[in-house]
Design a protein around this motif. Structure first.
Motif, PDB file in Angstrom:
ATOM      1  N   HIS A   1     -14.090  40.050  -9.019  1.00  0.00           N
ATOM      2  CA  HIS A   1     -12.810  39.442  -8.621  1.00  0.00           C
ATOM      3  C   HIS A   1     -13.117  38.244  -7.727  1.00  0.00           C
TER       4      HIS A   1
ATOM      5  N   ASP B   1     -13.017  39.004  -3.920  1.00  0.00           N
ATOM      6  CA  ASP B   1     -11.728  38.290  -3.948  1.00  0.00           C
ATOM      7  C   ASP B   1     -11.884  36.961  -3.199  1.00  0.00           C
TER       8      ASP B   1
ATOM      9  N   HIS C   1      -7.072  45.208  -4.965  1.00  0.00           N
ATOM     10  CA  HIS C   1      -6.779  45.531  -3.561  1.00  0.00           C
ATOM     11  C   HIS C   1      -5.584  46.475  -3.322  1.00  0.00           C
TER      12      HIS C   1
ATOM     13  N   HIS D   1      -5.518  33.489 -10.559  1.00  0.00           N
ATOM     14  CA  HIS D   1      -4.190  34.118 -10.589  1.00  0.00           C
ATOM     15  C   HIS D   1      -3.455  33.721 -11.856  1.00  0.00           C
TER      16      HIS D   1
ATOM     17  N   HIS E   1     -12.007  33.899  -7.150  1.00  0.00           N
ATOM     18  CA  HIS E   1     -11.207  32.710  -7.511  1.00  0.00           C
ATOM     19  C   HIS E   1     -12.096  31.472  -7.470  1.00  0.00           C
TER      20      HIS E   1
ATOM     21  N   HIS F   1     -12.094  33.061  -2.179  1.00  0.00           N
ATOM     22  CA  HIS F   1     -11.267  31.895  -2.464  1.00  0.00           C
ATOM     23  C   HIS F   1     -11.957  30.585  -2.076  1.00  0.00           C
TER      24      HIS F   1
ATOM     25  N   GLU G   1      -6.449  37.469 -12.771  1.00  0.00           N
ATOM     26  CA  GLU G   1      -5.788  38.462 -11.916  1.00  0.00           C
ATOM     27  C   GLU G   1      -4.298  38.277 -12.177  1.00  0.00           C
TER      28      GLU G   1
HETATM   29 FE   FE2 Z   1      -7.450  37.719  -5.950  1.00  0.00          FE
END
Ligand code: FE2
Length: 240
Positions: A5, A195, A137, A42, A7, A197, A82
């Motif tokens: 996961h 996750d 999450h 996303h 981005h 970013h 996601e």
């Molecule tokens: Fe995410």
């Protein structure tokens, strides 16, 4: 390790904003031992950013992979997404769905204050489409923080629970911190992912996580959650 996961694709969401940022994120990941990253932009949030659909994501994965190869950053990128599940929004058709590396596993998320009945309905929709939800999450959703037995129910139904590194390290708030520890101790978690970013905050760096796991959760099998299970998901195999 495998980061399921992340981005990392530039310009598709609130994650990486440029090819340079993406390369720096990948370099951080490589330096801490991540060899495979599922790129999970996303979906279901901003139609403007999602124009081009699944084909655009796959093309962007190829473009970033070329850049990583050029800089000799030893990370393999795989396509994913996601997907935000919310009331009133039907699932995308099979051609626009981006499961994790084309497997039957679909990474999904909800609004943090989503109602559990809506979550259940949407999860059943995903399952009716022949897919296995990987719930991103769970520790961040208010209903799970209030009532963690919801997570037991999800796990019992064969849904995969993916906890965030940042939750376990306390950078995503107290509720997520406490709930992530609880889910881990109850052995409900199948995957931990970054996750990530960016390369400065919310990074793909996992060394701090590995240390925290060793210190606070010596009984947890980090290799299972950070390599074996993610690998089985990417190969479309059942997980442990
Ligand atoms: Fe995410």
């Amino acid at each position: 390790m495998i980061d399921l996961h992340c981005h990392i694709l530039p310009g598709l969401d609130d994650g990486s904003d440029s090819m340079d940022t993406s390369c720096r994120m990948a370099a951080i990941a490589a330096a801490c031992g991540i060899r495979t990253i599922a790129a999970t932009p996303h979906r279901g949030i901003d139609p403007a950013l999602e124009a081009g659909g699944a084909a655009r994501v796959r093309a962007d994965v190829r473009a970033l992979q070329q850049e990583l190869d050029r800089w000799e950053i030893p990370v393999r990128l795989l396509p994913g997404s996601e997907l935000l599940l919310r009331a009133g929004q039907p699932l995308p058709g099979p051609d626009s769905l981006l499961t994790l590396n084309g497997s039957r596993y679909l990474l999904v998320e909800f609004y943090f204050d989503e109602h559990p009945a809506v979550m259940e309905r949407k999860l059943q929709e995903v399952e009716a489409a022949g897919l296995v939800p990987v719930i991103a999450h769970p520790e961040r959703y208010f209903c799970v923080q209030r009532n963690p037995s919801l997570a037991d129910l999800w796990a019992e139904k064969g849904r995969v629970l993916q906890v965030n590194k940042g939750s376990l390290l306390g950078s995503l708030g107290e509720g997520a911190y406490l709930t992530s520890a609880l889910l881990l101790r109850r052995e409900l978690v199948s995957v931990i992912a970054s996750d990530a970013h960016h390369f400065r905050r919310r990074t793909p760096e996992l060394r701090g996580l590995l240390e925290a796991l060793e210190e606070r959760f010596p009984a947890v099998d980090a290799d299972l959650l950070l390599r074996k299970n993610p690998e089985r998901i990417l190969r479309d195999l059942p997980i442990h």
